[in-house]
Design a protein around this motif. Sequence first.
Motif, mmCIF file in Angstrom:
data_model
loop_
_atom_site.group_PDB
_atom_site.id
_atom_site.type_symbol
_atom_site.label_atom_id
_atom_site.label_comp_id
_atom_site.label_asym_id
_atom_site.label_seq_id
_atom_site.Cartn_x
_atom_site.Cartn_y
_atom_site.Cartn_z
ATOM 1 N N VAL A 37 21.269 -47.040 28.268
ATOM 2 C CA VAL A 37 21.460 -45.840 27.445
ATOM 3 C C VAL A 37 20.225 -44.967 27.628
ATOM 4 C CG1 VAL A 37 21.771 -44.920 25.124
ATOM 5 C CG2 VAL A 37 22.883 -47.068 25.759
ATOM 6 N N ALA A 38 20.438 -43.745 28.088
ATOM 7 C CA ALA A 38 19.334 -42.798 28.317
ATOM 8 C C ALA A 38 19.390 -41.705 27.256
ATOM 9 C CB ALA A 38 19.413 -42.192 29.711
ATOM 10 N N VAL A 39 18.284 -41.488 26.580
ATOM 11 C CA VAL A 39 18.179 -40.469 25.530
ATOM 12 C C VAL A 39 17.251 -39.369 26.033
ATOM 13 C CG1 VAL A 39 17.565 -39.982 23.138
ATOM 14 C CG2 VAL A 39 18.509 -42.212 23.747
ATOM 15 N N LYS B 187 8.203 -38.993 24.215
ATOM 16 C CA LYS B 187 8.886 -40.204 24.669
ATOM 17 C C LYS B 187 8.421 -41.434 23.885
ATOM 18 C CE LYS B 187 9.210 -43.168 28.785
ATOM 19 N NZ LYS B 187 8.406 -44.275 28.262
ATOM 20 N N THR B 188 7.116 -41.544 23.695
ATOM 21 C CA THR B 188 6.589 -42.712 22.993
ATOM 22 C C THR B 188 7.095 -42.766 21.559
ATOM 23 O OG1 THR B 188 4.607 -42.613 24.367
ATOM 24 C CG2 THR B 188 4.488 -43.939 22.360
ATOM 25 N N LEU B 189 7.150 -41.617 20.891
ATOM 26 C CA LEU B 189 7.637 -41.578 19.519
ATOM 27 C C LEU B 189 9.115 -41.976 19.450
ATOM 28 C CD1 LEU B 189 5.938 -38.319 18.170
ATOM 29 C CD2 LEU B 189 5.231 -40.691 17.837
ATOM 30 N N MET B 190 9.911 -41.524 20.427
ATOM 31 C CA MET B 190 11.329 -41.904 20.444
ATOM 32 C C MET B 190 11.486 -43.405 20.648
ATOM 33 S SD MET B 190 13.374 -38.833 22.405
ATOM 34 C CE MET B 190 12.367 -38.792 23.890
ATOM 35 N N GLY C 147 12.882 -48.649 18.531
ATOM 36 C CA GLY C 147 12.508 -50.046 18.394
ATOM 37 C C GLY C 147 12.369 -50.482 16.950
ATOM 38 N N THR C 148 11.793 -49.600 16.114
ATOM 39 C CA THR C 148 11.628 -49.944 14.700
ATOM 40 C C THR C 148 12.964 -49.986 13.977
ATOM 41 O OG1 THR C 148 9.445 -48.881 14.709
ATOM 42 C CG2 THR C 148 10.482 -49.256 12.567
ATOM 43 N N ARG D 117 19.406 -51.660 28.230
ATOM 44 C CA ARG D 117 18.091 -51.049 28.415
ATOM 45 C C ARG D 117 18.106 -49.643 27.831
ATOM 46 N NH1 ARG D 117 17.527 -49.946 33.363
ATOM 47 N NH2 ARG D 117 19.590 -50.626 34.044
ATOM 48 N N LEU D 118 17.148 -49.374 26.952
ATOM 49 C CA LEU D 118 17.016 -48.065 26.324
ATOM 50 C C LEU D 118 15.960 -47.264 27.075
ATOM 51 C CD1 LEU D 118 17.129 -49.029 22.529
ATOM 52 C CD2 LEU D 118 19.002 -48.452 24.067
ATOM 53 N N ILE D 119 16.337 -46.086 27.560
ATOM 54 C CA ILE D 119 15.451 -45.241 28.359
ATOM 55 C C ILE D 119 15.329 -43.892 27.661
ATOM 56 C CG2 ILE D 119 15.046 -44.253 30.638
ATOM 57 C CD1 ILE D 119 17.143 -46.296 31.685
ATOM 58 N N CYS D 120 14.105 -43.454 27.428
ATOM 59 C CA CYS D 120 13.868 -42.167 26.763
ATOM 60 C C CYS D 120 13.193 -41.206 27.735
ATOM 61 C CB CYS D 120 12.994 -42.355 25.516
ATOM 62 S SG CYS D 120 13.760 -43.355 24.221
ATOM 63 N N ARG D 121 13.649 -39.966 27.708
ATOM 64 C CA ARG D 121 13.067 -38.913 28.514
ATOM 65 C C ARG D 121 12.838 -37.689 27.632
ATOM 66 N NH1 ARG D 121 12.009 -42.539 31.009
ATOM 67 N NH2 ARG D 121 12.476 -43.080 33.180
#
Length: 632
Positions: free
Chosen positions: A157-159, A165-168, A173-174, A183-187
């Motif tokens: 899943v790509a967001v 990115k780090t905040l997302m 995760g929290t 796998r969660l991918i943030c961009r």
Amino acid sequence: MAQRRTPFGDRARYWFDSTLARGAAALVGWMALLCLAVVVPASAVVVWTDPAAPASPADRLAEVWRLTGETLRLGGATGTPLRVMMSVLLALVTLLYVSTLVGLVTTALTERLTALRRGRSTVLEHGHAVILGWSEQVFTVVSELVAANANQRRAAVAVLADRDKTLMEEALGTKLGSAGRTRLICRSGPPTDPAVLPLASPATAGVVLILPHDEPEADAEVVRTLLALRAALAGVGSRPPVVAAVRDDRYLLAARLAAGPGGIVLESDTVTARLIVQAARRPGLSLVHQELLDFAGDEFYLVTEPALTGRPFAEALLSYPTSSVVGMVRAGTPLLSPPPETPIAAGDLLVVITRDDDTAWTADCAELVEEAAMASGPPTPARAERVLLLGWNRRAPLMVDQLRRRALPGSAVDVVAEPGEATARQLDESGEGEATGLSLTLHHGDITRPETLRRLDVHSYDSVIVLGRDPAPGQPSDHPDNRTLVTLLLLRRLEEATGRELPVVTELIDDRNRALAPIGPGADVIISGKLIGLLMAQISQNRHLAAVFEELFSADGTGVRLRPADDYVLPGHETSFATVVAAARRRGECAIGYRSHDDSSTSPGYGVRINPPKEERRRWAAGDEVVVVARD
């Protein structure tokens, strides 16, 4: 008066700071002096304390120079002055080369790590889910996709959102914890920019979801994102299906045009208003919707069954021991709870509720039906209803319109809102042109004040709907819920004072406030954003379900209903669920579950049981309810 002399320490510090301000050359000079000031005396001590040191002072000074040169990598060669200078020159060239190389490598690695932290690298995935935008719904959508992909080996899943990115990643995760195999991918980047969208690789995605925001210009942002996506996918042969949502129906047509023929756009406010009204008319219905829409339990699937071709739809209801048939899709059009004699044609897809896509298997369950346990009396007649609406927001007119559509003569809706929130004209325009027996009354007052609620005979109403204000620009997303929680506290106090329970339906914006709401167990709470997130996640797995949900949650279509169990089976009798299905079939309905009155306050299901096996037997009590798919 004589000027006070500046202390020497302050003048020395100022002079030092001034030399550092001159640039890198001054910094290198000071570093060289500092190193020499430490290394030369230390080398002299080492040489003079060495028993094997030369006897003459000149030789000892040469040894000090050699040791200093080795420490500072200056060669340390001795001999003629030219030899010493060339040795120092070569050492400086080597030092410059090595330090420059190290600096270049460090800079390149730092830039690469910074780019990765900023989420500026392209996702190289195929068949993944792409989520564009960020709102509270992202947690619901991602968690449901993770649950749906639990049996997949390489799910991703790509967001893509205009956030760090780090905040997302930290927020996901929290909130969600472990993502299992997914796998969660943030961009990071604005999803309205066609040049940024390729970061999430939408061209190779299995589905693209565009999340709505709860901001004044949220719908316009959704339309812009759809247009940007269309521009980014220009020239791509096979485009992924797109699922989006808008709040205001004024943007619905524009959003659907931007999404293209394969796009699906939901009206979030309209769907939320319908579900709130349905829950107000039949307490507990929100629990059924929650059970049907999440991937944790049983959900909707479309299956083909050639063995039933040519047979009436009524036979399909008792042909699946562990699945519940609720209708069929014919040529893309859903037929939910059709007449029992409707024949199943070749190419029809059956709409079933089952655990997974491989758990819908056929077997004849007719022998489980007990005719003697069926109720033979007429169904419980509908009656006029009185609804109290506390608060006002942009969805309130839609709710009044829904109440008007099905109102029987003598029905009434009383609205309590602060001056300026709701007007008599807004009430009149809600469902304008509908000739019904519903009377509307507007009362001005602050619903967070005890005296306002004490003036109302709240226990005389069949249901109480508590609404929060629309979020104002710049306010936190949970701000409207603060007022709702205060109102719920006051209603709870009235319940405790009178000893009578109120049928309250609460609308909250933030799912985190569900645990804070002072309401009874099993009460109806509608998390507007969460419901739309669940719908989007379901449709993303099977886009053909969009038409099914549109019919299921439409104002005048076939929907999920809670009916008294004694309309179907005799109270006090023990019988199978197949008997309930057969009794509902006689009334042209599809029974899909029940709600036990004795367990209505027990978590986690609060008595709701969806898709029980046909062979399951239980003793039916007078307060039990049957969940059916039917028309009113």
